[in-house]
Design a protein around this motif. Structure first.
Motif, PDB file in Angstrom:
ATOM      1  N   VAL A  29       0.816  -1.222   0.001  1.00 37.25           N
ATOM      2  CA  VAL A  29      -0.190   0.044  -0.071  1.00 37.25           C
ATOM      3  C   VAL A  29       0.900   1.246  -0.148  1.00 37.25           C
ATOM      4  O   VAL A  29       1.499   1.560   1.026  1.00 37.25           O
ATOM      5  CB  VAL A  29      -0.923  -0.052   1.328  1.00 37.25           C
ATOM      6  CG1 VAL A  29      -2.001   1.114   0.999  1.00 37.25           C
ATOM      7  CG2 VAL A  29      -1.626  -1.291   1.420  1.00 37.25           C
ATOM      8  N   PRO A  30       0.858   1.845  -1.191  1.00 37.90           N
ATOM      9  CA  PRO A  30       1.650   3.118  -1.232  1.00 37.90           C
ATOM     10  C   PRO A  30       1.121   4.364  -0.451  1.00 37.90           C
ATOM     11  O   PRO A  30       0.087   4.386  -0.381  1.00 37.90           O
ATOM     12  CB  PRO A  30       1.769   3.624  -2.796  1.00 37.90           C
ATOM     13  CG  PRO A  30       0.834   2.695  -3.401  1.00 37.90           C
ATOM     14  CD  PRO A  30       0.414   1.710  -2.138  1.00 37.90           C
ATOM     15  N   VAL A  31       2.013   4.767   0.564  1.00 36.40           N
ATOM     16  CA  VAL A  31       1.450   5.774   1.391  1.00 36.40           C
ATOM     17  C   VAL A  31       0.845   7.114   0.694  1.00 36.40           C
ATOM     18  O   VAL A  31      -0.149   7.487   0.915  1.00 36.40           O
ATOM     19  CB  VAL A  31       2.603   6.456   2.213  1.00 36.40           C
ATOM     20  CG1 VAL A  31       1.961   7.455   3.371  1.00 36.40           C
ATOM     21  CG2 VAL A  31       3.274   5.369   2.829  1.00 36.40           C
ATOM     22  N   SER A  32       1.404   7.480  -0.393  1.00 38.13           N
ATOM     23  CA  SER A  32       0.908   8.799  -1.039  1.00 38.13           C
ATOM     24  C   SER A  32      -0.046   8.305  -1.873  1.00 38.13           C
ATOM     25  O   SER A  32      -0.789   9.302  -2.401  1.00 38.13           O
ATOM     26  CB  SER A  32       2.182   9.389  -1.886  1.00 38.13           C
ATOM     27  OG  SER A  32       2.562   8.669  -3.001  1.00 38.13           O
ATOM     28  N   GLU A  33      -0.459   7.176  -2.454  1.00 39.89           N
ATOM     29  CA  GLU A  33      -1.381   6.747  -3.264  1.00 39.89           C
ATOM     30  C   GLU A  33      -2.533   6.592  -2.538  1.00 39.89           C
ATOM     31  O   GLU A  33      -3.799   6.306  -2.938  1.00 39.89           O
ATOM     32  CB  GLU A  33      -1.113   5.281  -4.115  1.00 39.89           C
ATOM     33  CG  GLU A  33      -1.727   5.573  -5.374  1.00 39.89           C
ATOM     34  CD  GLU A  33      -1.293   4.076  -6.131  1.00 39.89           C
ATOM     35  OE1 GLU A  33      -2.011   3.854  -7.064  1.00 39.89           O
ATOM     36  OE2 GLU A  33      -0.336   3.714  -5.992  1.00 39.89           O
TER      37      GLU A  33
END
Lengths: 79, 406
Positions: free
Chosen positions: A55-59
């Motif tokens: 889970v990408p933080v900025s996505e």
């Protein structure tokens, strides 16, 4: 309700310490102050471990992750 | 000719009105004149940066080329599937992107006149946008960037000098589509309202507090400096409130202009303020004050740091981890404001306030039944938060530096 949602709800309950989280799967977790930044990160890290996803933080767009149902959809996408 | 700071003079608004008209007529008829928007941007940039010796303008050009090189190199790296998503390459890209800003910000420390030559109005805000792009390229939230899109986003003139700080994917959604006539009508209406409110905020209320009142209370407070320890006086208290009001109305007024002009161009730039003086606690305050900046810090520093610490299991205790995060965030924010003791203390003060607030909220959760909660406690919370915030602005103002050390 399927097992994925149950698992997500139990993660949310563990992180927030609230037993009634997820009784309404469309409840807005951010608007109702259930998740703050710290709790959010904890949920994301746990989701990564439990489901083996990245889970990408900025996505991480809050509006896309704001309810139990939405989290479940995102996890399904990332799996 | 001299450089005109955006939204600071009637002249600027006249230029804006003339330049905006074709864009607005176009949008009204469902068209975006991409070429015209580029020319209008160029004209505004010339007015803002090339008015006098053009030094700022030349710095801006070099800065943009430099950032472009980093962002596109990193994008190329990420798009090659053979490359791993290396932490070190990502970190280097972020550090490189910050270097020009760091140099300019170090200036008060080094007192080197040549360094400040590289600075230009708004360098911070352009750097926030560039770093955001690098971070989102790493995460895959940005997969493709065209040179034109990059320039349009970074140089979007309504917000170029002081934000609000938009995000590339959000901005693209707005500029790649044309609002329906109905939607555009709404945007024009809300933009006009914001413009009017901005005029009242910045040029009437802000002017009253900042230009008329502030110098007076300043002189008064300085005249009492020897009367009490630390120069504390009622005039100093007055200075604190007057400065806080000035800070809010001036910056909120500017931000309203920036959002209004964006609206006229069919872009929904996010708002920067949401009634900050009605916050019930300090956390609430940061969700309402300079919102795009605090969300930038939240998303790109705080949450990332938390994510990293949790994944690496560096610290077990959640509270300790959150507190370390607050200190990191607010010290960085303080350093960004400038390398003076009062900005750093301002950062430490807010970190301490956040930690205290968190501790109180935990205590309240445990003792929910014993602690009353009604409209009086809410009013008390608002008054308390307001005063804590105003005190932090007194630190921020640098007036204590003048009062104590000069």
């Amino acid at each position: 309700m399927n097992t994925k949602e149950e698992k997500i709800i139990s993660i949310l309950q563990d992180v927030t310490g609230l037993d009634n989280v997820g009784s309404d799967p469309d409840e807005d977790l951010f608007a109702d102050g259930i998740l703050d930044s710290m709790a959010t990160v904890e949920v994301l890290v746990t989701l990564q471990d439990e489901f083996g996803i990245q889970v990408p933080v900025s996505e991480f767009d809050r509006s896309q992750w704001s309810t139990v149902n939405k989290i479940s959809d995102r996890v399904a996408e990332l799996e | 000719m001299h450089n005109i700071t955006p939204y600071s003079s009637p002249e600027y608004f006249v230029y804006l009105a003339v330049l905006l008209l074709p864009i607005m007529i176009g949008l009204w008829f469902g068209k975006r004149f991409k070429w015209y928007e580029s020319i209008a941007t160029l004209i505004i940039l010339v007015i803002t940066f090339f008015g006098d010796k053009s030094l700022q303008g030349i710095s801006l050009i070099f800065y943009i080329l430099f950032e472009m090189l980093i962002v596109f190199s990193y994008l190329k790296y990420r798009r090659n599937e053979n490359n791993k998503n290396s932490f070190w390459i990502f970190t280097s890209a972020v550090i490189l992107a910050i270097i020009p800003l760091a140099f300019v910000k170090l200036d008060p420390l080094l007192k080197n006149a040549t360094i400040s030559l590289f600075g230009f109005l708004g360098i911070s805000y352009l750097t926030f946008k560039s770093v955001e792009m690098i971070m989102e390229i790493r995460d895959g939230a940005i997969k493709e960037v065209k040179v034109g899109d990059f320039l349009r986003f970074i140089l979007f003139f309504p917000t170029i000098s002081s934000g609000p700080i938009d995000r590339f994917p959000r901005f693209q959604k707005d500029v790649l589509k044309i609002p329906s006539r109905e939607k555009y009508m709404e945007m024009l209406k809300s933009g006009t309202n914001k413009l009017m409110l901005g005029l009242v905020y910045k040029f009437i209320i802000g002017y009253f507090f900042g230009t008329l009142l502030l110098p007076k209370v300043s002189i008064l407070a300085l005249s009492y400096r020897d009367q009490a320890p630390l120069g504390i006086s009622w005039a100093l208290v007055a200075y604190m409130y007057v400065y806080s009001m000035y800070l809010f109305f001036d910056f909120a007024g500017y931000s309203l202009f920036a959002v209004a002009i964006s609206n006229f161009m069919g872009v929904n730039t996010p708002m920067n303020f949401k009634r900050p003086f009605q916050s019930v606690n300090i956390k609430d305050f940061w969700n309402r004050w300079h919102i795009t900046l605090s969300f930038w810090f939240r998303d790109f520093i705080y949450m990332r740091l938390m994510f990293f610490m949790m994944k690496k299991k560096l610290i077990k205790n959640r509270v300790t981890m959150a507190n370390i995060g607050y200190f990191a965030l607010f010290i960085i924010m303080g350093v960004w404001h400038g390398e003076t003791w009062f900005y750093i203390v301002y950062g430490l003060f807010h970190a301490t306030a956040m930690i205290t607030n968190d501790a109180w909220l935990r205590f309240k959760k445990k003792h929910r039944k014993q602690i009353p909660s009604n409209k009086f406690t809410k009013a008390f919370a608002i008054v308390l938060t307001f005063n804590v915030v105003c005190f932090s602005f007194l630190i921020f103002s640098g007036f204590l530096n003048t009062l104590w050390f000069q």
